[in-house]
Design a protein around this motif. Structure first.
Motif, PDB file in Angstrom:
ATOM      1  N   ARG A  73       0.830  -1.211   0.000  1.00 40.87           N
ATOM      2  CA  ARG A  73       0.000   0.000   0.000  1.00 40.87           C
ATOM      3  C   ARG A  73       0.867   1.264   0.000  1.00 40.87           C
ATOM      4  NH1 ARG A  73      -5.002   0.501  -0.639  1.00 40.87           N
ATOM      5  NH2 ARG A  73      -6.588  -1.056  -0.078  1.00 40.87           N
ATOM      6  N   SER A 130      -9.840   1.185  -4.748  1.00 43.20           N
ATOM      7  CA  SER A 130      -8.458   1.018  -4.298  1.00 43.20           C
ATOM      8  C   SER A 130      -8.343   0.927  -2.787  1.00 43.20           C
ATOM      9  CB  SER A 130      -7.591   2.171  -4.806  1.00 43.20           C
ATOM     10  OG  SER A 130      -8.038   3.405  -4.269  1.00 43.20           O
ATOM     11  N   PHE A 177       2.951   1.583  -3.270  1.00 44.11           N
ATOM     12  CA  PHE A 177       2.228   1.824  -4.519  1.00 44.11           C
ATOM     13  C   PHE A 177       2.361   3.286  -4.962  1.00 44.11           C
ATOM     14  CE2 PHE A 177      -1.959   2.494  -6.799  1.00 44.11           C
ATOM     15  CZ  PHE A 177      -1.562   1.822  -7.962  1.00 44.11           C
ATOM     16  N   GLU A 222      -9.750  -6.406  -2.723  1.00 45.76           N
ATOM     17  CA  GLU A 222      -9.550  -6.132  -4.141  1.00 45.76           C
ATOM     18  C   GLU A 222      -8.091  -5.772  -4.438  1.00 45.76           C
ATOM     19  OE1 GLU A 222     -11.405  -6.237  -7.038  1.00 45.76           O
ATOM     20  OE2 GLU A 222     -12.635  -7.493  -5.737  1.00 45.76           O
ATOM     21  N   PHE A 223      -7.481  -5.046  -3.515  1.00 43.43           N
ATOM     22  CA  PHE A 223      -6.085  -4.654  -3.706  1.00 43.43           C
ATOM     23  C   PHE A 223      -5.184  -5.895  -3.754  1.00 43.43           C
ATOM     24  CE2 PHE A 223      -2.117  -2.361  -2.753  1.00 43.43           C
ATOM     25  CZ  PHE A 223      -2.296  -1.198  -3.506  1.00 43.43           C
ATOM     26  N   SER A 246      -5.780  -2.233 -13.121  1.00 43.16           N
ATOM     27  CA  SER A 246      -6.747  -2.954 -12.311  1.00 43.16           C
ATOM     28  C   SER A 246      -7.165  -2.128 -11.101  1.00 43.16           C
ATOM     29  CB  SER A 246      -6.164  -4.288 -11.850  1.00 43.16           C
ATOM     30  OG  SER A 246      -7.044  -4.958 -10.978  1.00 43.16           O
ATOM     31  N   ILE A 247      -6.208  -1.489 -10.460  1.00 42.19           N
ATOM     32  CA  ILE A 247      -6.511  -0.665  -9.291  1.00 42.19           C
ATOM     33  C   ILE A 247      -7.389   0.521  -9.693  1.00 42.19           C
ATOM     34  CG2 ILE A 247      -5.520   0.836  -7.511  1.00 42.19           C
ATOM     35  CD1 ILE A 247      -5.142  -2.162  -7.021  1.00 42.19           C
ATOM     36  N   THR A 283     -11.080  -0.491  -9.870  1.00 48.91           N
ATOM     37  CA  THR A 283     -11.738  -1.020  -8.680  1.00 48.91           C
ATOM     38  C   THR A 283     -11.635  -0.019  -7.536  1.00 48.91           C
ATOM     39  OG1 THR A 283      -9.688  -2.122  -7.966  1.00 48.91           O
ATOM     40  CG2 THR A 283     -11.190  -3.397  -9.347  1.00 48.91           C
ATOM     41  N   SER A 320      -5.808  -7.898  -7.019  1.00 47.25           N
ATOM     42  CA  SER A 320      -5.126  -7.297  -8.163  1.00 47.25           C
ATOM     43  C   SER A 320      -3.636  -7.597  -8.118  1.00 47.25           C
ATOM     44  CB  SER A 320      -5.361  -5.781  -8.173  1.00 47.25           C
ATOM     45  OG  SER A 320      -6.720  -5.480  -8.383  1.00 47.25           O
ATOM     46  N   ARG A 353      -1.675  -1.366 -12.210  1.00 48.54           N
ATOM     47  CA  ARG A 353      -2.191   0.006 -12.099  1.00 48.54           C
ATOM     48  C   ARG A 353      -3.575   0.119 -12.743  1.00 48.54           C
ATOM     49  NH1 ARG A 353       3.355   1.151 -13.317  1.00 48.54           N
ATOM     50  NH2 ARG A 353       2.859   1.472 -15.528  1.00 48.54           N
TER      51      ARG A 353
END
Length: 586
Positions: free
Chosen positions: A33, A59, A36, A64-65, A53-54, A57, A68, A51
Motif C-alpha cells: 500500500r 483502491s 504503490f 480487491e487490492f 486494475s486498481i 476497482t 489485483s 495500475r
C-alpha cells in the motif's frame, strides 16, 4: 502430523492455513500500500496491468487490492529496477529525482550486493523502518549492553562511495553511503550518520571487543589484525559472531601469522605499526593498556592449532554465530576443531542484500533451519520441479514438505515479486503460526549446465569436496570450482586451499568426488555420453582465499564481512589469478 525429531508439522490444517493467510496478507498490505505511491510502482511497465486494475476497482478495498496484486504483478528481476537505481548515481542528483523511488521518502543508504558470481554488483535502496521493527532479531542487532561478557563481532562501517542528494532549497544536501545491508542496518540502529563518523572515534560500545575506531579501518589486513589484538586482550568473550564462518577462518589465519606480534603488543600495551591506520591510531592507543599477565597466559596457550583453542583463550565462550552453509561449509571442520565440542554454532539468519528473509529455528537445527518471517518482506514461491509451461506463483500455505522452491519477494524497501534465485527445501511448518521452516540448498543458475555440459548443484559440488577432504585431503580452508578446459570435454576443476598437512592418500579424493557426483542423474548421463569427464583437484598456496577477499574489499564497496568466495567461478580474471597460485595436483 509432526516429525518425530522436531515439533514441525508436515502439513497445515485448514484453520492454521487461514491463520497463516491472514498474517501474510496483512504483512503484504503493509508493504504494497505505501509502496504503490513510489516512482517505480507508478511508472514501471511491469506494473502497468496492476495500475489499470486498481484504477478500475475500489483502491481502498484490501481484498480487491490483494486480488489485483496476485493476478497482475509478474515476477521481476534486477533489470526491472536498474533504470530507477541509475538516477541515484547521476552527476547532479536532486531530491525530486529520487524521492519515493521504490518506497516513501529518501533511502537511508544504498545496499550493495556481494557480486559473488563475478557479475557486476547490484544496488538497492534501504529505507529506515519503524524503530520497533528495526530492532527485530532478523536485522542482526548488536550485543545487548546488559549482556554478560564480550562479543567478538568485527563490524566494518567503511564504505567505498557516498552519494550526494541536493535538496530543493539549494542549501542542504543528504549523503547516502553505498555499503552492505548489514552495515546499513547497523548504522540505522545506532543512528550513526556518515557525516559524524570522525566525531565518534573515541567511542567503545559496551559488550564489544573492538572500539568503534576499528570499524572505520579500510585496509583488510589492518582491520583483522586490530580486531584480533583487542579480542585476544579480552578474556571475557562469550560470543563469537561473523556473518560468514569462512571469514572467521581468515581471522584465525591472521592470528596465527601475527601471533608473536599480537602477544608482544598486548604485553606492552602498544598498537602495532601496520598500514593505513594513521587516522585511528590515537583513539586506539587511549583504549589499549599494557597487560603482561594476559600476554603470559596467551604465550602458554600458543597460536591456533590445538583442538578447543578458542575455549582456552576465552574460557567463558558460549556460542559461535555465523553462516556455515554454501561456500562457508568447507570451513566448518576447521571451526569445529578450533572451538572444541563445548561451543554450539548457529547461523545469524537467512537473507541477502535484497531482503532479510528468515531467522534460525531453534527447535530444529539453528545452523540450517530458517523460519521465513514476514518482517523485511513477504515471500511467495516458484516450484522449481514443476513441469507447468508457465511458472505459477505459490503462497506459503500451498507449499509441500520436501518440495524445492525459489522464493519470490515483495519487500519493505520496494521490490515487487522479485526473484532471488535461491532454492530451498521445506522442512515443515511451525506449529504456532504455520510459517514454513526451510533449508537452503543452492542458487538456481542454469549457467552451470551451459558451462560444464551438465548441472551439478552448488550444494552437490560443496558436499562432495567437504566429504572428500574429511576422508582423504585434510583440513580445507577454502575452495572454488572452475572449468578445467585443459582437455575435452570440460570438467569441474576444484581449486582447494588446505590448512596443515595433506593426507597421505589425498590422491584418492578425486575418485570419491567423481563417485559422489555420479549420483546426479544428469551428470552421470553427460559422462557416459562424453559431455563431461572426471573432476580434477588442484591445491593452491596458503593464504590464497584470504588474499582474494582482501583484494576484492580493496577494489569494491563490499563490506569485509560480506565477501564470499564463489562456489563456482566463471570470472576468467579470477580463474587466471588462481591458476598462478596452484602448487600441486592430486
Amino acid at each position: 502430523m509432526s516429525h518425530p525429531d522436531t515439533d514441525l508439522l508436515d502439513s497445515l490444517s485448514a484453520e492454521l492455513s487461514q491463520r497463516l493467510k491472514g498474517l501474510l496478507d496483512q504483512a503484504l498490505l503493509g508493504f504494497i500500500r505505501p509502496n504503490f505511491a513510489s516512482q517505480f510502482a507508478r511508472h514501471a511497465p511491469e506494473l502497468a496491468n496492476f495500475r489499470d486494475s486498481i484504477a478500475r476497482t475500489d483502491s481502498k478495498d484490501d481484498i480487491e487490492f490483494l486480488r489485483s496484486f496476485q493476478e497482475f504483478i509478474p515476477t521481476t528481476n534486477y533489470e526491472s529496477y536498474r533504470p530507477f537505481m541509475a538516477k541515484f548515481f547521476a552527476t547532479h542528483c536532486k531530491e525530486a529525482d529520487v524521492k519515493n523511488m521504490l518506497a516513501p521518502g529518501l533511502p537511508y543508504c544504498l545496499a550493495v550486493s556481494s557480486a559473488t558470481s563475478g557479475k557486476a554488483s547490484k544496488t538497492f535502496p534501504m529505507y529506515r523502518p519503524a524503530p520497533h521493527v528495526l530492532h527485530h532479531p532478523i536485522y542482526l542487532p548488536l550485543p545487548s549492553p546488559h549482556s554478560e561478557g564480550s562479543t567478538l563481532s568485527p563490524s566494518s562501517l567503511s564504505f567505498g562511495q557516498a552519494l550526494k542528494i541536493d535538496f530543493e532549497d539549494g542549501q542542504k544536501s543528504k549523503v547516502l553511503p553505498v555499503c552492505s545491508a548489514t552495515v546499513g542496518y547497523l548504522r540505522m540502529q545506532m543512528d550513526w550518520d556518515v557525516e559524524h563518523d570522525k566525531d565518534r572515534l573515541d567511542l567503545w560500545m559496551p559488550g564489544k571487543t573492538d572500539p568503534y575506531a576499528i570499524s572505520l579501518v579500510k585496509s583488510y589486513r589492518a582491520f583483522f589484525i586490530l580486531n584480533a589484538l583487542f579480542a585476544l586482550a579480552d578474556r571475557r568473550v562469550t560470543t563469537i559472531r561473523f556473518l560468514f564462518a569462512s571469514v572467521f577462518v581468515n581471522f584465525l589465519q591472521y592470528v596465527e601469522d601475527e601471533w608473536l606480534l599480537l602477544v608482544d603488543c598486548i604485553e606492552k600495551g602498544i598498537i602495532p605499526d601496520i598500514e593505513n591506520i594513521g587516522h585511528v591510531r590515537e583513539p586506539l592507543e587511549k583504549h589499549f593498556t599494557p597487560n603482561p599477565l594476559r600476554a603470559a597466559e596467551l604465550r602458554e596457550i600458543g597460536p591456533p592449532g590445538i583442538q578447543g583453542w578458542a575455549v582456552r583463550v576465552w574460557p567463558d565462550l558460549k556460542r559461535f554465530i555465523g553462516v556455515t552453509g554454501g561456500s562457508a561449509a568447507a570451513s566448518v571442520p576447521k571451526i569445529i576443531h578450533v572451538l572444541g565440542p563445548s561451543v554450539p554454532t548457529q547461523a545469524p539468519g537467512y537473507g541477502s542484500s535484497e531482503c532479510f528473509i528468515g531467522i534460525p529455528y531453534f527447535k530444529g537445527d539453528p545452523n540450517t533451519d530458517f523460519k521465513i518471517v514476514p518482517v523485511d518482506g513477504v515471500a511467495e514461491y516458484l516450484d522449481v520441479r514443476s513441469n507447468e509451461p508457465s511458472e505459477r506463483i505459490l503462497s506459503a500455505w500451498e507449499l509441500v514438505t520436501g518440495g524445492h522452491y525459489e522464493p519470490v519477494l515483495t519487500t519493505r524497501n520496494g521490490l515487487w515479486r522479485y526473484r532471488l534465485g535461491d532454492v530451498f527445501t521445506v522442512k515443515g511448518f511451525a506449529p504456532d503460526d504455520g510459517i514454513p521452516v526451510v533449508n537452503y540448498l543452492h542458487k538456481r543458475d542454469d549457467s552451470l549446465g551451459l558451462a560444464f555440459g551438465s548441472t551439478c548443484t552448488e550444494s552437490q559440488l560443496t558436499n562432495a569436496i567437504v566429504s572428500a577432504s574429511k576422508r582423504w585431503i585434510g583440513q580445507i580452508i577454502g575452495f572454488t570450482v572452475v572449468g578445467d578446459d585443459r582437455d575435452t570435454p570440460i570438467a569441474y576443476g576444484y581449486l582447494v586451499e588446505i590448512g596443515g598437512e595433506i593426507g597421505k592418500d589425498a590422491r584418492l579424493a578425486t575418485q570419491q568426488i567423481f563417485e559422489d557426483l555420479m549420483a546426479n542423474d544428469e551428470y552421470r548421463i553427460a559422462f557416459w555420453q562424453g559431455r563431461a569427464r572426471q573432476p580434477t583437484i588442484r591445491l593452491v598456496e596458503k593464504g590464497t582465499f584470504t588474499e582474494y577477499r582482501r583484494q576484492k574489499c580493496d577494489k569494491t564497496n563490499i563490506s569485509m564481512a560480506q565477501v564470499k568466495v564463489p562456489i563456482v567461478s566463471s570470472d576468467p580474471t579470477f580463474k587466471e589469478w588462481l591458476l598462478q597460485r596452484v602448487i600441486m595436483e592430486l
